[in-house]
Design a protein around this motif. Sequence first.
Motif, PDB file in Angstrom:
ATOM      1  N   TRP A  60      43.967  34.939  48.693  1.00 42.42           N
ATOM      2  CA  TRP A  60      42.890  34.103  48.153  1.00 42.42           C
ATOM      3  C   TRP A  60      41.581  34.851  47.902  1.00 42.42           C
ATOM      4  O   TRP A  60      41.032  34.796  46.799  1.00 42.42           O
ATOM      5  CB  TRP A  60      42.619  32.927  49.087  1.00 42.42           C
ATOM      6  N   ALA A  61      41.034  35.528  48.908  1.00 43.37           N
ATOM      7  CA  ALA A  61      39.663  36.045  48.810  1.00 43.37           C
ATOM      8  C   ALA A  61      39.475  36.959  47.609  1.00 43.37           C
ATOM      9  O   ALA A  61      38.594  36.727  46.771  1.00 43.37           O
ATOM     10  CB  ALA A  61      39.289  36.775  50.104  1.00 43.37           C
ATOM     11  N   GLY A  62      40.265  38.002  47.496  1.00 42.50           N
ATOM     12  CA  GLY A  62      40.147  38.908  46.369  1.00 42.50           C
ATOM     13  C   GLY A  62      40.545  38.269  45.048  1.00 42.50           C
ATOM     14  O   GLY A  62      39.822  38.379  44.055  1.00 42.50           O
ATOM     15  N   PRO A  63      41.711  37.581  44.999  1.00 40.97           N
ATOM     16  CA  PRO A  63      42.100  36.934  43.745  1.00 40.97           C
ATOM     17  C   PRO A  63      41.081  35.933  43.221  1.00 40.97           C
ATOM     18  O   PRO A  63      40.832  35.877  42.015  1.00 40.97           O
ATOM     19  CB  PRO A  63      43.422  36.236  44.122  1.00 40.97           C
ATOM     20  N   PHE A  64      40.464  35.149  44.105  1.00 39.33           N
ATOM     21  CA  PHE A  64      39.501  34.176  43.605  1.00 39.33           C
ATOM     22  C   PHE A  64      38.222  34.870  43.129  1.00 39.33           C
ATOM     23  O   PHE A  64      37.586  34.427  42.180  1.00 39.33           O
ATOM     24  CB  PHE A  64      39.175  33.130  44.660  1.00 39.33           C
ATOM     25  N   GLY A  65      37.849  35.976  43.779  1.00 35.54           N
ATOM     26  CA  GLY A  65      36.725  36.757  43.274  1.00 35.54           C
ATOM     27  C   GLY A  65      36.996  37.238  41.857  1.00 35.54           C
ATOM     28  O   GLY A  65      36.119  37.191  40.990  1.00 35.54           O
ATOM     29  N   ALA A  66      38.231  37.685  41.595  1.00 35.61           N
ATOM     30  CA  ALA A  66      38.603  38.107  40.246  1.00 35.61           C
ATOM     31  C   ALA A  66      38.588  36.925  39.286  1.00 35.61           C
ATOM     32  O   ALA A  66      38.250  37.078  38.105  1.00 35.61           O
ATOM     33  CB  ALA A  66      39.981  38.768  40.264  1.00 35.61           C
ATOM     34  N   CYS A  67      38.945  35.730  39.782  1.00 36.59           N
ATOM     35  CA  CYS A  67      38.868  34.511  38.959  1.00 36.59           C
ATOM     36  C   CYS A  67      37.452  34.276  38.459  1.00 36.59           C
ATOM     37  O   CYS A  67      37.233  33.917  37.293  1.00 36.59           O
ATOM     38  CB  CYS A  67      39.267  33.287  39.788  1.00 36.59           C
ATOM     39  N   LEU A  68      36.494  34.444  39.349  1.00 30.88           N
ATOM     40  CA  LEU A  68      35.103  34.190  38.973  1.00 30.88           C
ATOM     41  C   LEU A  68      34.650  35.160  37.891  1.00 30.88           C
ATOM     42  O   LEU A  68      33.870  34.797  37.000  1.00 30.88           O
ATOM     43  CB  LEU A  68      34.204  34.295  40.203  1.00 30.88           C
ATOM     44  N   LEU A  69      35.132  36.404  37.943  1.00 30.60           N
ATOM     45  CA  LEU A  69      34.829  37.356  36.884  1.00 30.60           C
ATOM     46  C   LEU A  69      35.508  36.928  35.580  1.00 30.60           C
ATOM     47  O   LEU A  69      34.914  37.020  34.498  1.00 30.60           O
ATOM     48  CB  LEU A  69      35.291  38.751  37.286  1.00 30.60           C
ATOM     49  N   ALA A  70      36.743  36.442  35.686  1.00 27.24           N
ATOM     50  CA  ALA A  70      37.461  35.977  34.499  1.00 27.24           C
ATOM     51  C   ALA A  70      36.783  34.762  33.882  1.00 27.24           C
ATOM     52  O   ALA A  70      36.743  34.614  32.659  1.00 27.24           O
ATOM     53  CB  ALA A  70      38.906  35.651  34.858  1.00 27.24           C
ATOM     54  N   ASP A  71      36.256  33.880  34.731  1.00 26.82           N
ATOM     55  CA  ASP A  71      35.560  32.692  34.218  1.00 26.82           C
ATOM     56  C   ASP A  71      34.392  33.077  33.315  1.00 26.82           C
ATOM     57  O   ASP A  71      34.029  32.335  32.395  1.00 26.82           O
ATOM     58  CB  ASP A  71      35.023  31.843  35.375  1.00 26.82           C
ATOM     59  N   MET A  72      33.782  34.226  33.602  1.00 22.84           N
ATOM     60  CA  MET A  72      32.641  34.681  32.812  1.00 22.84           C
ATOM     61  C   MET A  72      33.043  35.582  31.655  1.00 22.84           C
ATOM     62  O   MET A  72      32.203  36.205  31.023  1.00 22.84           O
ATOM     63  CB  MET A  72      31.635  35.399  33.720  1.00 22.84           C
ATOM     64  N   GLY A  73      34.354  35.659  31.388  1.00 26.53           N
ATOM     65  CA  GLY A  73      34.803  36.355  30.193  1.00 26.53           C
ATOM     66  C   GLY A  73      35.462  37.699  30.404  1.00 26.53           C
ATOM     67  O   GLY A  73      35.911  38.319  29.431  1.00 26.53           O
ATOM     68  N   ALA A  74      35.537  38.184  31.642  1.00 24.20           N
ATOM     69  CA  ALA A  74      36.221  39.452  31.877  1.00 24.20           C
ATOM     70  C   ALA A  74      37.715  39.296  31.592  1.00 24.20           C
ATOM     71  O   ALA A  74      38.301  38.239  31.823  1.00 24.20           O
ATOM     72  CB  ALA A  74      36.008  39.918  33.316  1.00 24.20           C
ATOM     73  N   ASP A  75      38.321  40.350  31.068  1.00 23.15           N
ATOM     74  CA  ASP A  75      39.770  40.375  30.856  1.00 23.15           C
ATOM     75  C   ASP A  75      40.391  40.859  32.159  1.00 23.15           C
ATOM     76  O   ASP A  75      40.356  42.055  32.478  1.00 23.15           O
ATOM     77  CB  ASP A  75      40.106  41.319  29.697  1.00 23.15           C
ATOM     78  N   VAL A  76      40.960  39.938  32.918  1.00 25.65           N
ATOM     79  CA  VAL A  76      41.509  40.256  34.237  1.00 25.65           C
ATOM     80  C   VAL A  76      43.030  40.300  34.154  1.00 25.65           C
ATOM     81  O   VAL A  76      43.673  39.325  33.756  1.00 25.65           O
ATOM     82  CB  VAL A  76      41.077  39.218  35.295  1.00 25.65           C
TER      83      VAL A  76
END
Length: 422
Positions: A18-34
């Motif tokens: 959860w912790a790392g994956p959701f952090g990556a989600c937040l970056l993806a929400d702002m447009g990062a290609d994850v």
Amino acid sequence: MTGTALSGVRVIDLAEVWAGPFGACLLADMGADVVKVESFPRRSLTRPLVPDARVADGPGPVYERVDSQIQGNRNKRHIAIDFRSEGGAGILRRLLRWGDVIIEGFAAGTIDRAGFGWEAVHGINPRISMISMPAWGVRGPYRGYVALGSSIDAHVGHVSLRGVPGGAVEDVPGGFHTDATSPIEVVFAALAALNRRERTGEGSFIDLSQAEGFAWALAGSLAEWEIAGRVPEPLGNRDPHVVPHGCYPSAVPEQWVVVCAETDAQWAGLAEALGHPEWAEDGHAWASAAGRLRAREEIDRAIAAFTSARAQADSADDLQSRGVIAAPVAAPSALLPSPQLQHRGWFQPVDQPYFGTRLFPGFLWQMAPDPPEYERPSGLIGEHNRDVLSGLGYGEGEIRALEEAYAIGDRYDAETEARLGA
């Protein structure tokens, strides 16, 4: 589409649970290609083969119906590789040359033994930044220790403080708080590293200890011991410096309302609601904070008598209208009809494979003029193998060869695990 604030930023998500994956989600929400890189044939803890309490009823493989897996991996492209194999390692090396940030949360030393520690990563792409987030950090006597959120909560002392007075230390509510705090740390670390690269042209290595980050949530309790020499004890619903501050019953069994009056003005509003405005007038023993502290039990009884005669929402609305801090204690099912969340459109209808359209929790923030959106639901295992690999320069024949060598995959099963010794 998702927001565009981080459009053009490329993130490799190797983290699990959860912790790392959701952090990556937040970056993806702002447009990062994850790109979410899942291990194959080894499975993450959130990809079980046998149903358990986290698995929803429905069609499809068990490992595609896990709540934390689905909620923690939106807006990503999903690939599944065995980077212990020559072919899988080659894919990861190409991803590293492609990416701007890589996030991993294995036990300290694991990624190094796999051949992808910071020195190797930096050698492949000097511009990429790496966030390593083992529970206790990359270095130290706990190097190699494994953990989940429960271990970190216990390690920093949170477990000993979040129970009720006189209760057993093991008798604490569920839920692991570091799973909520660490994703924000991931976002901050990634943005800081990207900002530094703008100035220097070089990537950074971030040693992110989840335990050290979460310890700051208990800074007051630690200071109480360090400076005042007092050992903090569990407070339950109370605040040692504020009366009233508690959780009180409503007219409906097992429904509660939180009430707090931190200032004299809030206390005056509460006293008026209770039918005793004189309790806040000069000369009354409870008009001062010190007086209320001495009368905690009596004040608690008076508030409980008030709230227990009303529905929890009625008590909260009445008290809020008088400037008092109050809120219903909501069960998860009560969030859906919440007028505040409904007004803000927080719940998002998402078409999830095997479930159809379901309502999912929304975003941590809104950003104008390009708010985040669900561009992609959580992907199936290996769903975007071909999309990602072709973008990295692999031809169709090469992709088929990787599949035949089990360097990539799109399903988990016990036979494959046994065959490859996962």
